[in-house]
Design an enzyme around this catalytic site. Structure first.
Site, PDB file in Angstrom:
ATOM      1  N   ASN A   9       0.910  -1.131  -0.169  1.00 18.79           N
ATOM      2  CA  ASN A   9       0.165  -0.053  -0.150  1.00 18.79           C
ATOM      3  C   ASN A   9       0.835   1.168  -0.158  1.00 18.79           C
ATOM      4  O   ASN A   9       1.296   1.485   0.855  1.00 18.79           O
ATOM      5  CB  ASN A   9      -0.980  -0.206   1.330  1.00 18.79           C
ATOM      6  CG  ASN A   9      -1.729   1.289   1.320  1.00 18.79           C
ATOM      7  OD1 ASN A   9      -1.672   2.031   0.673  1.00 18.79           O
ATOM      8  ND2 ASN A   9      -2.155   1.346   2.499  1.00 18.79           N
ATOM      9  N   LYS A  11       0.046   4.252  -0.142  1.00 16.23           N
ATOM     10  CA  LYS A  11      -0.507   5.411   0.359  1.00 16.23           C
ATOM     11  C   LYS A  11      -0.373   6.511  -0.630  1.00 16.23           C
ATOM     12  O   LYS A  11      -0.009   6.524  -1.466  1.00 16.23           O
ATOM     13  CB  LYS A  11       0.122   5.674   1.754  1.00 16.23           C
ATOM     14  CG  LYS A  11       0.048   4.402   2.682  1.00 16.23           C
ATOM     15  CD  LYS A  11       0.026   4.578   4.106  1.00 16.23           C
ATOM     16  CE  LYS A  11       0.247   3.167   4.931  1.00 16.23           C
ATOM     17  NZ  LYS A  11       0.066   3.229   6.159  1.00 16.23           N
ATOM     18  N   HIS A  94      -9.498   0.728   4.490  1.00 16.70           N
ATOM     19  CA  HIS A  94      -8.360   0.936   5.165  1.00 16.70           C
ATOM     20  C   HIS A  94      -8.627   1.676   6.579  1.00 16.70           C
ATOM     21  O   HIS A  94      -9.572   2.628   6.327  1.00 16.70           O
ATOM     22  CB  HIS A  94      -7.324   1.450   4.462  1.00 16.70           C
ATOM     23  CG  HIS A  94      -6.004   1.449   5.015  1.00 16.70           C
ATOM     24  ND1 HIS A  94      -5.638   2.372   5.887  1.00 16.70           N
ATOM     25  CD2 HIS A  94      -4.829   0.729   4.753  1.00 16.70           C
ATOM     26  CE1 HIS A  94      -4.261   2.226   6.381  1.00 16.70           C
ATOM     27  NE2 HIS A  94      -3.917   0.974   5.614  1.00 16.70           N
ATOM     28  N   GLU A  96      -7.216   3.960   7.739  1.00 14.54           N
ATOM     29  CA  GLU A  96      -6.867   5.455   7.466  1.00 14.54           C
ATOM     30  C   GLU A  96      -8.393   6.131   6.879  1.00 14.54           C
ATOM     31  O   GLU A  96      -8.596   7.321   6.919  1.00 14.54           O
ATOM     32  CB  GLU A  96      -5.506   5.636   6.521  1.00 14.54           C
ATOM     33  CG  GLU A  96      -4.421   5.501   7.427  1.00 14.54           C
ATOM     34  CD  GLU A  96      -3.088   5.198   6.779  1.00 14.54           C
ATOM     35  OE1 GLU A  96      -3.237   5.462   5.362  1.00 14.54           O
ATOM     36  OE2 GLU A  96      -2.368   4.752   7.403  1.00 14.54           O
ATOM     37  N   GLU A 166      -5.458  -5.756  10.140  1.00 14.71           N
ATOM     38  CA  GLU A 166      -4.502  -4.773  10.547  1.00 14.71           C
ATOM     39  C   GLU A 166      -4.978  -4.157  11.986  1.00 14.71           C
ATOM     40  O   GLU A 166      -5.785  -3.073  11.793  1.00 14.71           O
ATOM     41  CB  GLU A 166      -4.547  -3.614   9.541  1.00 14.71           C
ATOM     42  CG  GLU A 166      -4.341  -4.291   7.897  1.00 14.71           C
ATOM     43  CD  GLU A 166      -3.684  -3.391   7.107  1.00 14.71           C
ATOM     44  OE1 GLU A 166      -2.454  -3.433   6.769  1.00 14.71           O
ATOM     45  OE2 GLU A 166      -4.356  -2.176   6.694  1.00 14.71           O
ATOM     46  N   GLY A 172       1.984   1.799  10.658  1.00 11.65           N
ATOM     47  CA  GLY A 172       2.999   3.000  10.653  1.00 11.65           C
ATOM     48  C   GLY A 172       3.458   3.357  11.689  1.00 11.65           C
ATOM     49  O   GLY A 172       4.118   4.314  11.994  1.00 11.65           O
ATOM     50  N   SER A 212       3.285  -2.693  10.167  1.00  8.07           N
ATOM     51  CA  SER A 212       4.557  -2.633  10.457  1.00  8.07           C
ATOM     52  C   SER A 212       5.526  -3.598  10.033  1.00  8.07           C
ATOM     53  O   SER A 212       6.240  -4.091  10.806  1.00  8.07           O
ATOM     54  CB  SER A 212       4.995  -2.075  11.852  1.00  8.07           C
ATOM     55  OG  SER A 212       4.438  -0.789  12.261  1.00  8.07           O
ATOM     56  N   GLY A 233       2.648  -1.388   4.218  1.00  5.89           N
ATOM     57  CA  GLY A 233       2.469   0.003   3.907  1.00  5.89           C
ATOM     58  C   GLY A 233       4.009   0.560   3.595  1.00  5.89           C
ATOM     59  O   GLY A 233       4.580   0.532   2.653  1.00  5.89           O
ATOM     60  N   GLY A 234       4.542   1.268   4.764  1.00  5.51           N
ATOM     61  CA  GLY A 234       5.782   1.872   4.658  1.00  5.51           C
ATOM     62  C   GLY A 234       6.837   1.064   4.140  1.00  5.51           C
ATOM     63  O   GLY A 234       7.584   1.533   3.147  1.00  5.51           O
TER      64      GLY A 234
HETATM   65  C1  PEP Z   1      -0.910  -0.241   5.934  1.00 11.19           C
HETATM   66  O1  PEP Z   1      -1.117   1.002   5.635  1.00 11.19           O
HETATM   67  O2  PEP Z   1      -1.907  -0.960   5.528  1.00 11.19           O
HETATM   68  C2  PEP Z   1       0.140  -0.564   6.697  1.00 11.19           C
HETATM   69  C3  PEP Z   1       0.181  -1.664   7.272  1.00 11.19           C
HETATM   70  O3  PEP Z   1       1.146   0.083   6.607  1.00 11.19           O
HETATM   71  P1  PEP Z   1       2.617  -0.150   7.640  1.00 11.19           P
HETATM   72  O4  PEP Z   1       3.009  -1.280   6.895  1.00 11.19           O
HETATM   73  O5  PEP Z   1       3.440   0.898   7.382  1.00 11.19           O
HETATM   74  O6  PEP Z   1       2.248  -0.417   9.055  1.00 11.19           O
END
Ligand code: PEP
Length: 249
Positions: A9, A11, A94, A96, A166, A172, A212, A233-234
């Site tokens: 993702n 973002k 999601h 967010e 999640e 994040g 994460s 994500g990151g």
């Molecule tokens: C996400 O945005 O779905 C996510 C899991 O982010 P991160 O891996 O950065 O925690």
């Protein structure tokens, strides 16, 4: 045997040109036929990303979509707009989107139905807040989210979907759920799918962990029996994302 699925993702990161360059470079390193690999990129980067991954096993996904086919929804994107340009996956609900854009379980359900009707593979996100975990209502909360998301959806359609567990406190933050916490919640998601439908559907549906995930913890998480890969994500826009896709089985 469920095929693992690892989705990035991105973002709100990368312009179309940046996305094309990164997608091309990463697809060359992360082109692993034994795993479904997806890059969920910003809308404006979808076309260049699709061209960049052509001829590889990487598919491109969107990070959201509206549940209506068209209309007066300023700033929104309809499902048919995604499929026409070659999008295969779409992230739905999601945390967010739920937290910053007010998406409800009802919106998630509508989006899920429309995505499936359009042949998009939805990645439906569920997960508890830190307060909910501390109150001991994680499983209860996740069960309600899954039930609401899949309300009115057939078993045949449900098996096409992917669920991403999640925990919000892990997204994040650099605080990853332990493999035991992630496995417990993913097993609970599978159980509720079995209760809504049947054992066969529960066995077939793919459930990811997200929050994460890094190149260093991916293998332990993804090797849990109820975890079928990850939503990342990151770490998905880092140069070593291929280490996550090519995690040690
Ligand atoms: C996400 O945005 O779905 C996510 C899991 O982010 P991160 O891996 O950065 O925690």
């Amino acid at each position: 045997m469920r095929k693992k699925i690892i989705a990035g993702n991105w973002k709100m990161n990368k312009t179309p040109a940046q996305a094309a360059a990164f997608a091309k470079e990463m697809a060359a390193k992360a082109d692993n036929a034994s795993v479904d690999v997806v890059f969920c990129v910003p809308y404006t980067a979808i076309s260049t990303a699709i061209n960049a991954v052509a001829g590889t096993n990487v598919a491109i996904g969107a990070q959201n979509m509206h549940f209506e086919e068209s209309g007066a929804y300023t700033g929104e994107i309809a499902p048919g707009m995604l499929t026409e340009i070659g999008v295969k996956y779409v992230i739905i609900g999601h945390s967010e989107r739920r937290a910053y854009f007010g998406e409800t379980d009802c919106d998630v359900n509508k989006k899920l139905k429309v995505a499936l009707a359009h042949g998009l593979i939805p990645i439906v996100c569920v997960g508890e807040s830190l307060t909910q975990r501390q109150l001991g209502i994680t499983i209860e909360h996740v069960r309600i989210q899954v039930k609401a998301a899949f309300d009115g959806i057939s078993a045949a359609d449900a098996t096409k979907a992917v669920i991403a567990y999640e925990p919000i406190w892990a997204i994040g933050t650099g605080v990853t759920a332990t493999s035991a916490q992630a496995e417990e919640a993913c097993a609970a998601v599978r159980q509720v799918v079995g209760e809504i439908y049947d054992a066969q559907t529960a066995e077939a549906i793919r459930i990811q962990y997200g929050g994460s995930v890094t190149a260093d913890n991916a293998a332990e998480l993804f090797n849990q029996s109820n975890i079928d890969g990850g939503l990342v994500g990151g770490a998905s826009i880092k140069d070593d994302f291929d280490r996550i896709v090519n995690y040690k089985r």
